[in-house]
Every structure is written in structure tokens, then in C-alpha cells.
Design a protein around this motif. Sequence first.
Motif, PDB file in Angstrom:
ATOM      1  N   ARG A   3      61.434 -90.694 -67.114  1.00 11.30           N
ATOM      2  CA  ARG A   3      61.905 -91.374 -65.781  1.00 11.30           C
ATOM      3  C   ARG A   3      61.133 -92.720 -65.724  1.00 11.30           C
ATOM      4  O   ARG A   3      59.679 -92.662 -65.545  1.00 11.30           O
ATOM      5  N   GLY A 104      67.500 -94.255 -60.875  1.00  9.57           N
ATOM      6  CA  GLY A 104      68.393 -93.768 -59.756  1.00  9.57           C
ATOM      7  C   GLY A 104      69.481 -94.673 -59.169  1.00  9.57           C
ATOM      8  O   GLY A 104      69.966 -94.171 -58.106  1.00  9.57           O
ATOM      9  N   GLY A 106      72.450 -94.515 -60.911  1.00  7.76           N
ATOM     10  CA  GLY A 106      73.759 -93.532 -60.771  1.00  7.76           C
ATOM     11  C   GLY A 106      73.801 -92.627 -59.632  1.00  7.76           C
ATOM     12  O   GLY A 106      74.748 -92.281 -59.030  1.00  7.76           O
ATOM     13  N   ASN A 133      78.981 -85.913 -73.971  1.00 10.98           N
ATOM     14  CA  ASN A 133      78.337 -86.973 -73.218  1.00 10.98           C
ATOM     15  C   ASN A 133      77.127 -86.166 -72.582  1.00 10.98           C
ATOM     16  O   ASN A 133      77.063 -86.102 -71.199  1.00 10.98           O
ATOM     17  N   LYS A 142      72.488 -82.514 -62.429  1.00  9.64           N
ATOM     18  CA  LYS A 142      71.423 -83.013 -61.326  1.00  9.64           C
ATOM     19  C   LYS A 142      72.072 -83.471 -60.073  1.00  9.64           C
ATOM     20  O   LYS A 142      71.398 -83.374 -58.950  1.00  9.64           O
ATOM     21  N   TYR A 143      73.020 -84.338 -59.915  1.00  9.06           N
ATOM     22  CA  TYR A 143      73.671 -84.379 -58.783  1.00  9.06           C
ATOM     23  C   TYR A 143      74.502 -83.599 -58.158  1.00  9.06           C
ATOM     24  O   TYR A 143      74.850 -83.584 -57.086  1.00  9.06           O
TER      25      TYR A 143
END
Length: 172
Positions: A3, A104, A106, A133, A142-143
Motif C-alpha cells: 500500500r 485510498g 476508491g 477482476n 474491504k469496503y
Amino acid sequence: MARLMTLDIDIRPIAPDEAPAIAALAGVVWLDAYSGILSRAQIDYMLARRYDHARLRAECGDPAKWLRQAFAGDFRAGFAACEICGGAFKLDKLYVHPAMQRRGVGAALVAHAAALARGAGYSAMILAVNKNNAQALRAYAKYGFRVREAAVTDIGGGFEMDDYIMEKTLDP
Ligand SMILES: CC(C)(COP(=O)(O)OP(=O)(O)OC[C@H]1O[C@@H](n2cnc3c(N)ncnc32)[C@H](O)[C@@H]1OP(=O)(O)O)[C@@H](O)C(=O)NCCC(=O)NCCS
């Protein structure tokens, strides 16, 4: 890839005269993201239909389409679009420039979309994502999105979309 440092992101509506810049950004992201997933013919077909300048310009002026762009300083880093589809609040587009991914952008656009959905009275948000994808599937998990069902859709031109429909329950 690890990241990278998170960016300061400014999210704004997209004005109709910015449609060509958004279409150009979509072209960059799509070729980078989908070349290993879709044929070049399908990418060109879908870009031509979804990012036709006149169509996109009309969508930018439509308050029920919720088109938003994310800037990192002066750099247009990404964009998102939402709409009501079959009675559900749908995140219909989410694209981040390859040079700005995993910083960050998205996450910020999804948080913004979630606030729009809540403001419009919805308690959940859905989306469709190609089954292959992997990067987007990781991001959506993650969201807080979960796979609801699989969906194969004929999009004309001899092409189809092989997607998962994902859903995220929104905090009150
Ligand atoms: C999917 C996408 C919108 C996510 O936005 P982003 O700004 O890159 O992602 P974020 O910085 O919010 O990171 C969210 C998570 O996504 C995953 N992710 C994003 N980029 C990644 C990469 N290059 N490699 C591995 N995982 C990645 C990670 O799980 C990340 O969380 P972590 O860094 O804590 O592990 C963006 O990568 C993108 O535009 N991809 C290409 C286009 C696309 O597929 N759009 C979705 C269409 S349905």
C-alpha cells in the motif's frame, strides 16, 4: 505491491463540459485494468457505448446519476457514478487512475457514494463486478461489500458480462 501513502482527496461533481476528460480517464483505466480480463474488441465496444461524449455529458447534467470525480491536488485521480437500478442504489462506475491506485481514492469515492445513498433514503448499495477482476473484488470486500449472486448479461455486439452482484449494507 504494498500500500502507498494515502492521498488528500477532494471529491466534486462532474460538470457536463468535463465529460471528455472523464472519457479519457476511463480509457486509461480500462485498458490497464481489463486487458487481461476482456478482449480488446469488448473493451472498445463498451468504452464507445458508455463513454460516448454526448451520452456522458447528458449524464453529468442528470442529478439522478450522481457523477463524482476525485482530485489529488490538480490531478484527476478517479471517478464514480451512481444510479437507481431496479429500485436499488447502484454504484455503477468506480475507476481510479493506475498511478493513483491503492492510495485510498476508491475508498473515498465509495464512502462518498454511501453518504449519497443514505441521503437518498437507501439502506444498502449494490454493484456489478467482473468475476475475474481480482483487484476490484479485494477492494470491494474491504469496503464491506458481499457477493449476493452471479449474473451473466448480454450487452449486445456478441458480448456478455460475467459478473458478481455485490451488496453493502449501509450504517444508519
Ligand atoms: C478497484 C479500485 C476502484 C480500488 O480503488 P483504489 O483507490 O485502488 O483502492 P484503495 O486504495 O481504496 O484500496 C482498497 C483495497 O483494494 C485492494 N487493492 C487496490 N489496489 C490493489 C493492488 N494494486 N493490488 C492489490 N490490492 C489492491 C486492496 O485490498 C486495498 O486495501 P489494502 O491496501 O488495505 O490492502 C481501483 O483499484 C481501480 O480503479 N481498479 C481498476 C478499475 C476497476 O476494476 N474498477 C472497478 C470496476 S467494477
